[in-house]
Design a protein around this motif. Structure first.
Motif, PDB file in Angstrom:
ATOM      1  N   GLY A 169      23.777  -6.146  39.343  1.00 36.93           N
ATOM      2  CA  GLY A 169      23.446  -7.464  39.885  1.00 36.93           C
ATOM      3  C   GLY A 169      23.284  -7.444  41.388  1.00 36.93           C
ATOM      4  N   ALA A 170      24.237  -6.809  42.086  1.00 41.18           N
ATOM      5  CA  ALA A 170      24.160  -6.748  43.550  1.00 41.18           C
ATOM      6  C   ALA A 170      22.953  -5.943  43.997  1.00 41.18           C
ATOM      7  N   GLY A 171      22.653  -4.853  43.283  1.00 41.79           N
ATOM      8  CA  GLY A 171      21.502  -4.035  43.653  1.00 41.79           C
ATOM      9  C   GLY A 171      20.187  -4.769  43.473  1.00 41.79           C
ATOM     10  N   LEU A 172      20.031  -5.465  42.344  1.00 41.83           N
ATOM     11  CA  LEU A 172      18.784  -6.193  42.091  1.00 41.83           C
ATOM     12  C   LEU A 172      18.586  -7.347  43.061  1.00 41.83           C
ATOM     13  N   VAL A 173      19.674  -8.052  43.395  1.00 41.60           N
ATOM     14  CA  VAL A 173      19.497  -9.222  44.272  1.00 41.60           C
ATOM     15  C   VAL A 173      19.156  -8.815  45.699  1.00 41.60           C
ATOM     16  N   VAL A 174      19.664  -7.676  46.170  1.00 44.31           N
ATOM     17  CA  VAL A 174      19.297  -7.277  47.532  1.00 44.31           C
ATOM     18  C   VAL A 174      17.854  -6.789  47.588  1.00 44.31           C
ATOM     19  N   ILE A 175      17.365  -6.196  46.486  1.00 49.55           N
ATOM     20  CA  ILE A 175      15.941  -5.835  46.438  1.00 49.55           C
ATOM     21  C   ILE A 175      15.091  -7.102  46.459  1.00 49.55           C
ATOM     22  N   LEU A 176      15.453  -8.069  45.620  1.00 51.13           N
ATOM     23  CA  LEU A 176      14.723  -9.335  45.561  1.00 51.13           C
ATOM     24  C   LEU A 176      14.729 -10.050  46.907  1.00 51.13           C
ATOM     25  N   CYS A 177      15.922 -10.177  47.500  1.00 49.99           N
ATOM     26  CA  CYS A 177      16.023 -10.910  48.760  1.00 49.99           C
ATOM     27  C   CYS A 177      15.423 -10.121  49.923  1.00 49.99           C
ATOM     28  N   GLY A 178      15.464  -8.798  49.845  1.00 49.15           N
ATOM     29  CA  GLY A 178      14.782  -7.990  50.859  1.00 49.15           C
ATOM     30  C   GLY A 178      13.284  -8.259  50.836  1.00 49.15           C
ATOM     31  N   TYR A 179      12.728  -8.361  49.623  1.00 45.07           N
ATOM     32  CA  TYR A 179      11.302  -8.694  49.491  1.00 45.07           C
ATOM     33  C   TYR A 179      11.037 -10.098  50.039  1.00 45.07           C
ATOM     34  N   ILE A 180      11.912 -11.034  49.710  1.00 42.55           N
ATOM     35  CA  ILE A 180      11.752 -12.412  50.187  1.00 42.55           C
ATOM     36  C   ILE A 180      11.746 -12.465  51.709  1.00 42.55           C
ATOM     37  N   MET A 181      12.720 -11.788  52.327  1.00 42.69           N
ATOM     38  CA  MET A 181      12.828 -11.818  53.787  1.00 42.69           C
ATOM     39  C   MET A 181      11.646 -11.125  54.462  1.00 42.69           C
ATOM     40  N   GLY A 182      11.010 -10.180  53.767  1.00 45.82           N
ATOM     41  CA  GLY A 182       9.901  -9.459  54.370  1.00 45.82           C
ATOM     42  C   GLY A 182       8.532 -10.014  54.045  1.00 45.82           C
ATOM     43  N   HIS A 183       8.445 -11.004  53.110  1.00 43.74           N
ATOM     44  CA  HIS A 183       7.131 -11.484  52.687  1.00 43.74           C
ATOM     45  C   HIS A 183       6.986 -13.004  52.658  1.00 43.74           C
ATOM     46  N   LEU A 184       8.075 -13.758  52.534  1.00 42.89           N
ATOM     47  CA  LEU A 184       7.966 -15.210  52.458  1.00 42.89           C
ATOM     48  C   LEU A 184       8.282 -15.852  53.812  1.00 42.89           C
ATOM     49  N   GLY A 185       8.262 -17.175  53.844  1.00 45.99           N
ATOM     50  CA  GLY A 185       8.532 -17.901  55.077  1.00 45.99           C
ATOM     51  C   GLY A 185       7.254 -18.273  55.826  1.00 45.99           C
ATOM     52  N   GLN A 186       7.437 -19.040  56.891  1.00 43.36           N
ATOM     53  CA  GLN A 186       6.317 -19.510  57.711  1.00 43.36           C
ATOM     54  C   GLN A 186       6.080 -18.560  58.880  1.00 43.36           C
ATOM     55  N   ASN A 187       4.810 -18.252  59.133  1.00 44.82           N
ATOM     56  CA  ASN A 187       4.464 -17.339  60.233  1.00 44.82           C
ATOM     57  C   ASN A 187       4.376 -18.111  61.541  1.00 44.82           C
ATOM     58  N   LEU A 188       5.381 -17.951  62.401  1.00 47.16           N
ATOM     59  CA  LEU A 188       5.415 -18.614  63.709  1.00 47.16           C
ATOM     60  C   LEU A 188       5.278 -17.612  64.849  1.00 47.16           C
ATOM     61  N   ALA A 189       4.796 -16.409  64.518  1.00 46.21           N
ATOM     62  CA  ALA A 189       4.696 -15.365  65.538  1.00 46.21           C
ATOM     63  C   ALA A 189       3.739 -15.732  66.658  1.00 46.21           C
ATOM     64  N   ALA A 190       2.788 -16.629  66.380  1.00 45.84           N
ATOM     65  CA  ALA A 190       1.822 -17.031  67.412  1.00 45.84           C
ATOM     66  C   ALA A 190       2.328 -18.189  68.264  1.00 45.84           C
ATOM     67  N   ASP A 191       3.508 -18.716  67.923  1.00 51.14           N
ATOM     68  CA  ASP A 191       4.089 -19.839  68.671  1.00 51.14           C
ATOM     69  C   ASP A 191       5.101 -19.295  69.678  1.00 51.14           C
ATOM     70  N   PRO A 192       4.760 -19.268  70.975  1.00 48.81           N
ATOM     71  CA  PRO A 192       5.674 -18.676  71.969  1.00 48.81           C
ATOM     72  C   PRO A 192       7.023 -19.369  72.038  1.00 48.81           C
ATOM     73  N   ASP A 193       7.065 -20.699  71.822  1.00 48.11           N
ATOM     74  CA  ASP A 193       8.346 -21.413  71.871  1.00 48.11           C
ATOM     75  C   ASP A 193       9.268 -20.970  70.743  1.00 48.11           C
ATOM     76  N   SER A 194       8.688 -20.806  69.550  1.00 50.17           N
ATOM     77  CA  SER A 194       9.494 -20.363  68.405  1.00 50.17           C
ATOM     78  C   SER A 194      10.001 -18.948  68.613  1.00 50.17           C
ATOM     79  N   VAL A 195       9.138 -18.072  69.138  1.00 47.55           N
ATOM     80  CA  VAL A 195       9.536 -16.692  69.397  1.00 47.55           C
ATOM     81  C   VAL A 195      10.655 -16.648  70.428  1.00 47.55           C
ATOM     82  N   ALA A 196      10.521 -17.471  71.487  1.00 41.92           N
ATOM     83  CA  ALA A 196      11.549 -17.511  72.536  1.00 41.92           C
ATOM     84  C   ALA A 196      12.874 -18.019  71.977  1.00 41.92           C
ATOM     85  N   ARG A 197      12.808 -19.032  71.102  1.00 38.60           N
ATOM     86  CA  ARG A 197      14.027 -19.577  70.494  1.00 38.60           C
ATOM     87  C   ARG A 197      14.720 -18.524  69.630  1.00 38.60           C
TER      88      ARG A 197
END
Length: 486
Positions: A169-197
């Protein structure tokens, strides 16, 4: 049993083993997902390592107490519903945790500032403590179910295989969440204020190219941490429904006879277990048994090392070795998988070479864990990923042997009449370890850096080895009468 009954019993036995393995693995989906989300919580929300460590500590301590209490309650309730409802409630607590930022805005009417941040941390902390409380509903019903469906002469073998469920269970969830952290979410890399924060939250100097690259990687997946709670909670909730469908409490609930030879054991609870004789036995073999207390102390150090890597592994890998979050998830998963192999090997080696003296096996395992933690620490940040993988897996292979063997050693020393109480006591020490692996390690990493955190993990492994050495001359079990002293 008749041949037809025996066939049906084998079907239900296998069904129970598989269902409880999957169900217990899913408890880890809504427990160990936090470690992969921690770097995102720090980067996006500015929650310090100390605060994250407090979350881990409170969750671990509450879980240790909850598991002890739920062990008493689960013996008196329908294990099928007890486990399913507990898993469903854990999923709901995780789902609410993912909305911590929104709940804080709703309560305070603000989106930034100290009041908003403090309210958010308080709400998330409460949800994670509640989750720790509910996590205690996982193992006790499994123990009840397995002892009803597996004959005593087969329990050790089948239970050792079942015990791999938490690592799976622990092994599968870290693979799943590792994928989530590396592929999901909003891309704010072009926003200098967000990057600075995000850089400020991580304590990165804007003139540091390497640090800013890390900040940019988090900005590219802003908010991904939420999905580390929402997706596993959805899977766990579906699993809770599956438990209701596939599990049954006892053989009699499906029209089968109870296991032969399990009706008359004193440990099943007749007058002996309530009388003065049993209490005296319990005091002698558990509460006044120095070997049980020594095993408990040893368990503390074993769990410090295990949880330090499992809970802080993603943060440690990304911030001290420059490993991407997607790769960090795989590395921590491999740590767990190597642990499964180490656990099975340690059990075999104990019987094959050390005549059941599990505490002696643990000495060698802790020495190996210390060696490989040291080697991993000394690897440079630009070391090949396969080398990081090899040393971390070797550490996992070594540390999971003691994690499994302490329970076996405690049960053998206390004998079958007090095995559950002995394991409850040593388990309390194990989860008290989050005082060090949680807030303690978080404080060290926050204020002194990861090098001192590595040094602390190494020291815990060496001290644990020393504690096991204190038991080197102990017998394998407590069944034979002690020799009289002249």
């Amino acid at each position: 049993m008749t041949p037809e009954q025996n066939k049906r019993f084998k079907h239900w036995q296998m069904r129970t083993i598989l269902a409880t393995m999957i169900g217990y693995a899913l408890f880890y989906f809504v427990r160990k997902n936090f470690s992969l989300a921690m770097p995102g919580l720090e980067a996006d929300l500015g929650i310090s390592k100390v605060s994250l460590g407090i979350f881990l500590t409170l969750n671990g301590v509450i879980y240790g107490l909850s598991r002890f209490v739920n062990g008493v309650l689960a013996d008196r309730m329908n294990a099928r519903w007890y486990m399913a409802i507990g898993l469903a409630l854990c999923a709901l607590a995780n789902f609410a945790f993912g909305f911590g930022e929104d709940i804080s805005t709703w309560i305070t009417g603000q989106e930034t500032g100290d009041r908003f941040t403090n309210t958010m941390i308080l709400f998330m902390g409460i949800m994670w403590v509640v989750n720790g409380l509910l996590q205690g509903t996982g193992f006790p019903p499994c123990a009840r179910l397995l002892t009803h469906w597996i004959p005593p002469k087969e329990l050790a073998t089948k239970m050792s295989v079942w015990n791999t469920s938490h690592s799976i269970g622990a092994g599968l969830v870290v693979i799943l969440c590792g994928y989530i952290m590396g592929h999901l979410g909003q891309n704010l890399a072009a926003d200098p204020d967000s990057v600075a924060r995000i850089a400020a939250n991580l304590g990165v100097d804007t003139s540091d190219p390497e640090g800013m690259a890390t900040a940019m990687s988090f900005a590219a997946h802003s908010g991904a941490w939420r999905w580390c709670f929402w997706i596993p909670s959805a899977i766990a909730f579906a699993g809770a429904i599956g438990l209701v469908i596939f599990l049954r409490d006892t053989p009699t609930s499906v029209g089968l006879p109870e296991l032969e030879g399990t009706e008359t054991g004193a440990s099943e609870g007749s007058g002996e277990s309530k009388g003065a004789e049993y209490k005296a036995f319990l005091m002698k073999h558990v509460f006044r048994n120095p070997l049980i207390w020594t095993l408990g102390v040893a368990n503390f150090f074993v769990y410090v090392v295990r949880f330090s890597v499992l809970d802080w592994g993603p943060s440690l890998l990304s911030q001290s070795k420059g490993v991407s979050m997607a790769h960090a998830g795989w590395l921590v998963a491999m740590f767990e998988i190597a642990g499964i192999l180490g656990m099975l090997f340690a059990g075999w080696a104990t019987d094959r070479w050390l005549k059941g003296r599990a505490h002696r096996t643990c000495v060698f395992c802790m020495a190996g864990a210390a060696l490989f933690v040291f080697l991993f620490w000394q690897l440079p940040a630009d070391a090949p990923i396969w080398l990081l993988f090899a040393t971390l897996c070797a550490a996992g292979f070594c540390i999971y042997g003691p994690q499994a063997l302490i329970g076996i050693a405690a049960a053998n020393q206390a004998t079958k009449k007090a095995a559950a109480t002995a394991n409850g006591l040593t388990g309390l020490f194990g989860y008290a370890s989050t005082l060090v692996s949680g807030v303690g390690l978080g404080f060290v990493a926050q204020h002194y850096g990861w090098n001192w955190a590595y040094a602390g993990i190494l020291a815990m492994a060496l001290i644990g080895m020393g504690v096991f050495l204190l038991m080197w001359g102990a017998r394998a079990d407590g069944y034979a009468p002690e020799p009289e002293r002249k």
